[in-house]
Every structure is written in structure tokens, then in C-alpha cells.
Design an enzyme around this catalytic site. Structure first.
Site, mmCIF file in Angstrom:
data_model
loop_
_atom_site.group_PDB
_atom_site.id
_atom_site.type_symbol
_atom_site.label_atom_id
_atom_site.label_comp_id
_atom_site.label_asym_id
_atom_site.label_seq_id
_atom_site.Cartn_x
_atom_site.Cartn_y
_atom_site.Cartn_z
ATOM 1 N N LYS A 92 9.985 2.962 -8.449
ATOM 2 C CA LYS A 92 8.507 3.187 -8.026
ATOM 3 C C LYS A 92 8.810 3.438 -6.464
ATOM 4 O O LYS A 92 9.632 2.894 -5.939
ATOM 5 C CB LYS A 92 7.647 1.873 -8.115
ATOM 6 C CG LYS A 92 6.186 2.304 -7.941
ATOM 7 C CD LYS A 92 5.560 2.786 -9.229
ATOM 8 C CE LYS A 92 4.317 3.079 -9.204
ATOM 9 N NZ LYS A 92 3.727 3.519 -10.408
HETATM 10 N N1 GLU Z 1 2.769 6.806 -11.609
HETATM 11 C C1 GLU Z 1 2.504 7.030 -13.132
HETATM 12 C C2 GLU Z 1 2.981 5.460 -13.829
HETATM 13 O O1 GLU Z 1 2.646 4.669 -13.084
HETATM 14 C C3 GLU Z 1 3.623 7.799 -13.628
HETATM 15 C C4 GLU Z 1 5.192 7.886 -13.618
HETATM 16 C C5 GLU Z 1 5.946 8.838 -13.958
HETATM 17 O O2 GLU Z 1 5.568 9.809 -14.597
HETATM 18 O O3 GLU Z 1 7.322 8.858 -13.687
HETATM 19 O O4 GLU Z 1 3.116 5.237 -14.854
#
Ligand code: GLU
Length: 461
Positions: A92
Site C-alpha cells: 500500500k
Molecule cells: N486500492 C484498492 C484496494 O484497496 C485497489 C488495489 C489494487 O487494485 O491493487 O483494494
């Protein structure tokens, strides 16, 4: 929540600890010259688990971003990917910024600089770390990031796969923008197919006619509310936003509210009759399904015992705190956990990444071939239906519907639907099958941690 789940598992303490900890977090502070002076920004990219690579997870832009939050969200990505069988580890990123403070040109400069810092350390890379949109970011930012990567790695033929959630004309995939909301809809459909689960929530019937309150009409909340009301017969009786809420048993038109918000920056002025000044109170209103789709921690120890919804689906990441989770669990409220409920985004990101690596749009090879085979059948049926003695006729509309081969959007939706059903069934099997598991979150953790553990074991750890 993790500890509660591993207590029910038979992992060696060493492996348990290895899975729990966050592998690495990179903090960067960089300066950008804007409006005649240098502004310093702080950003993070955290890698929770590399049992599979690349690692995956969004980049958020928010003033609330900090190391703890990014690490917790990276861990959630590990379990989310494992649960829906997206072949990634968890990561993240975040930038401590309020995007509304800057204009588009400035945001581009800031994003490109942040991306550069991550790219040069391989924290953005098609085979190692693949970001995506999250709170405060979207297609536009992802396009800048992909372009920045390709400026640096000019000969990388797979450069587009360094980030997902890009616009369609810049290497994106049909259906990525709606994906998380669509996933929430498929998750609810899967739940209402599970009669035992529905009974545990003290509910009955199908989605049709269910009264829904949505918190946050951003990308996820908007699409979830739109699809649930347009396609499943749900009534959206409450919408909670930053500047208050709209509430009314007669139901709200999601598209009208959304376009009001994008024009006026909030819900104020939309409808005096429906307006509630203290939006948070609407979380506590009587409804069938509560969909927190915005911030973390909105259902907490302060309001948990006043939440009336028998079913909560966590469209956002972490909207229910651990304390509130316990209160609600004890009261018999069913919570469809974030790890599953909002996994539609990363699932379609996975499809986008595969599309980028294969350099071909889904459906391009098969679509017309499928249509021509269907045409054969239709021709034959039409010939038979001319036979007066048989007395056959084709139902109106059948021919057109049957003839249409699946394009990319249909394939993406079908892949997402399948993913959500399979993952639901794996959670539900644990939820209903084990006496020591009485909630979906623990069941989801058990399924996910087990998958992560087996891939560590397979690596010989
Ligand atoms: N930000 C989104 C999540 O928390 C998508 C993450 C992604 O597609 O890699 O799942």
C-alpha cells in the site's frame, strides 16, 4: 482481528509472526517547486508480504496518511489478494496531501515526482510492485505514474503493467472504474444466495426491496448504490456525505445526487426535505443493509451499540473498528468484511495487469468466432421455425441476445462475478462449518492466512 483468527489455526509461532509483520516500509520526503516556493511532501510505500510477487495495492492521497495506516492497509491487501486468488503479495502507498488544495497541473508534478522516487527503488515495477488507485486518486494519477515509469524504463515492453486502474486509452481495462462497486453488488448477491447466512442475519428473501444506507458517494459507494438500485431492486434510503446526509423512506436517485455533488461539492441544497445536518446519525437509522464506503473507523465504540442494520457490508477498508466489530458480533449483526467486500477493485486490477502483459484486449480473438457459431444455430432454428407443422417461434429479442459475443466488459464482469462467488463460498464453508467461527471476518482471515501460509511452506520457509 488477525490474532483472533490465528488463535484458531495450527501455525507454528515463527510462521505466524512472519505472516503478521510488515516486511518493509519506505518513507520518502521530497520537495516540489510550486507557486514560487518549495513544498515538501511525505509519502510511503509499504510492502507487507512478498510470498507472491509482484505485490499489489493502491496509493491514496489524504491528509490522514501515516505509516501505521499504510502498513495496516498493506496487510489487508495481502489477505484480500489471497482470499480472491489474485496472485499478488500485499502492499500500500500513500501521500500526505489534500488533493483539493492543488490544481491539476500541480498534482501532476507532485505525482510524477512521487512516482519517480518509488520507481527508482523498484517500488513501482511490473514484476515487483504494482500500485493502483485508492482514496483521493484515480485514472488520471495512474496514467501519470505509468507514463513516468515508461520515461525511465524506455525499453521495458511491459511498462504498462507497472500500475493498474489506468484509463482505457492508456492501457486500462473496461470495467475497472466500476469494479469495486460492482464487486460489492456481487458480494451481496452471493450473500443472499446463502440461505443459512441470511438466516443468521435474521433476514429473509432476496436483495429486492431491501432498504440501503450508503456512507460516501465516491467511486465505490456511487457504483454500489447505483447498481443495487438499478439492477437488484434495492431502495437507497440514505446517503451520507462529508457535509451531512440525505435520508428518506421514499428512496433517493443516486445519479441525481452524484451529479449534484460533483457540481456543488456536497449534498447541501439538494433537497431540504431529505437533508440531515449531522450525517453520522444516519448510520444509526433503521435499514436492512448499511454500506460504509468511505473512511476508516466510522463505526466505532461510540456508535456501535446504536447501529440498527442487521447487515453491514464494508465497501471501504476498515470502516468498523475492532472494538465495534466485537460489539456488533455479540449482537448478531452480520458484517461482510472489507477483505472480501471490496476485493472487486484488485480483482479487476489483476485482469488489467494480465491484459497489459499479454498485450491484447480480452475477447479480441474469440468474440466474432463465438458470434459466427451462434449464427449457425440461429440459422438452423429459423429454418425449423418456418416449418408450419412444428409451430416453433423464437421468443422476441432472443436472437439479438444470443448472437452477441462477449466483449471485454462482459468478460471482466463475468470474471469478477466468478471470483466473488468462489471466494464467498470458501468463506461461508468455514463460517457455517466450524463451531469455533461465528463471523464472516474470522472465516475470511482463516481462508486467507491459510493460503499465505501454504505458499510460505511451499517456498520452504
Ligand atoms: N486500492 C484498492 C484496494 O484497496 C485497489 C488495489 C489494487 O487494485 O491493487 O483494494
Amino acid at each position: 482481528m488477525f490474532n483472533r483468527a490465528v488463535a484458531l489455526m495450527d501455525l507454528s509461532p515463527g510462521l505466524e509472526e512472519k505472516i503478521r509483520v510488515c516486511n518493509a516500509t519506505y518513507t520518502v520526503r521530497f520537495g516540489v517547486r510550486l507557486r514560487g516556493q518549495i513544498h515538501t511532501f511525505t509519502g510511503y510505500r509499504s510492502v507487507h508480504s512478498e510470498h507472491m510477487e509482484p505485490v499489489k495495492g493502491g496509493i491514496r492521497y489524504s491528509m490522514g496518511v501515516n505509516q501505521d495506516e499504510v502498513e495496516a492497509l498493506a496487510a489487508l491487501m495481502t489477505y484480500k489478494c489471497a482470499l480472491v486468488e489474485a496472485p499478488f503479495g500485499g502492499s500500500k502507498g500513500g501521500l500526505c496531501i489534500d488533493p483539493r488544495d492543488w490544481d491539476e497541473h500541480e498534482l501532476e508534478q507532485i505525482t510524477r515526482r512521487f512516482a519517480y522516487e518509488l520507481i527508482k527503488r523498484d517500488l513501482i515495477n511490473p514484476s515487483q510492485n504494482v500500485p493502483a488507485p485508492d482514496m483521493g486518486t484515480g485514472e488520471r494519477e495512474m496514467a501519470w505514474i505509468a507514463d513516468q515509469y515508461k520515461r525511465i524504463h524506455t525499453t521495458d515492453i511491459n511498462g504498462n503493467a507497472c500500475v493498474t486502474g489506468k484509463p482505457l486509452n492508456a492501457g486500462g481495462i473496461a470495467g475497472r472504474v466500476e469494479a469495486t462497486g460492482r464487486g460489492v453488488q456481487y458480494a451481496l448477491r452471493a450473500f443472499f444466495r446463502d440461505t443459512e447466512g441470511v438466516k443468521k442475519a435474521g433476514m429473509s428473501g432476496t436483495l429486492d426491496g431491501k432498504r440501503v444506507i450508503v456512507q460516501g458517494l465516491g467511486n465505490v459507494g456511487y457504483h454500489a448504490a447505483k447498481f443495487l438500485s438499478e439492477e437488484d431492486g434495492c431502495k437507497i434510503i440514505g446517503i451520507i456525505e462529508r457535509d451531512g446526509a440525505l435520508f428518506g423512506e421514499d428512496g433517493l436517485d443516486v445519479d441525481k445526487v452524484r451529479s449534484w455533488i460533483s457540481k456543488h461539492g456536497g449534498i447541501s441544497g439538494f433537497s431540504d426535505r431529505h437533508h440531515v445536518k449531522d450525517g453520522a446519525l444516519v448510520l444509526e437509522e433503521d435499514c436492512d443493509i448499511l454500506v460504509p464506503a468511505a473512511l476508516e473507523g466510522v463505526i466505532n465504540l461510540q456508535n456501535a451499540d446504536r447501529i440498527k442494520a442487521p447487515l453491514i457490508i464494508e465497501a471501504a477498508n476498515g470502516p468498523v473498528t475492532a472494538g465495534a466489530d466485537q460489539v456488533l458480533r455479540e449482537r448478531g449483526t452480520v458484517i461482510i468484511p472489507d477483505m472480501y467486500a471490496n476485493a472487486g477493485g484488485v480483482t479487476v486490477s489483476y485482469f488489467e495487469w494480465v491484459k497489459n502483459l499479454s498485450h491484447i484486449r480480452f475477447g479480441r480473438m474469440q468474440r466474432r468466432q463465438e458470434e459466427s457459431r451462434h449464427q449457425l444455430l440461429i440459422d438452423e432454428l429459423e429454418r425449423l421455425s418456418k416449418d408450419k407443422e412444428l409451430g416453433w417461434t423464437l421468443s422476441p429479442g432472443f436472437k439479438e441476445r444470443y448472437l452477441r459475443g462477449a466483449g471485454e466488459l462482459e468478460l471482466v464482469r463475468s470474471g469478477l462475478d466468478d471470483t466473488m462467488r468462489v471466494a464467498y463460498d470458501s468463506m461461508a464453508a468455514v463460517w457455517h462449518g466450524r463451531d469455533d467461527v461465528d463471523d464472516l471476518r474470522t472465516a475470511a482471515y482463516l481462508v486467507a492466512i491459510d493460503k499465505v501460509a501454504s505458499s510460505y511452506r511451499a517456498k520452504g520457509l
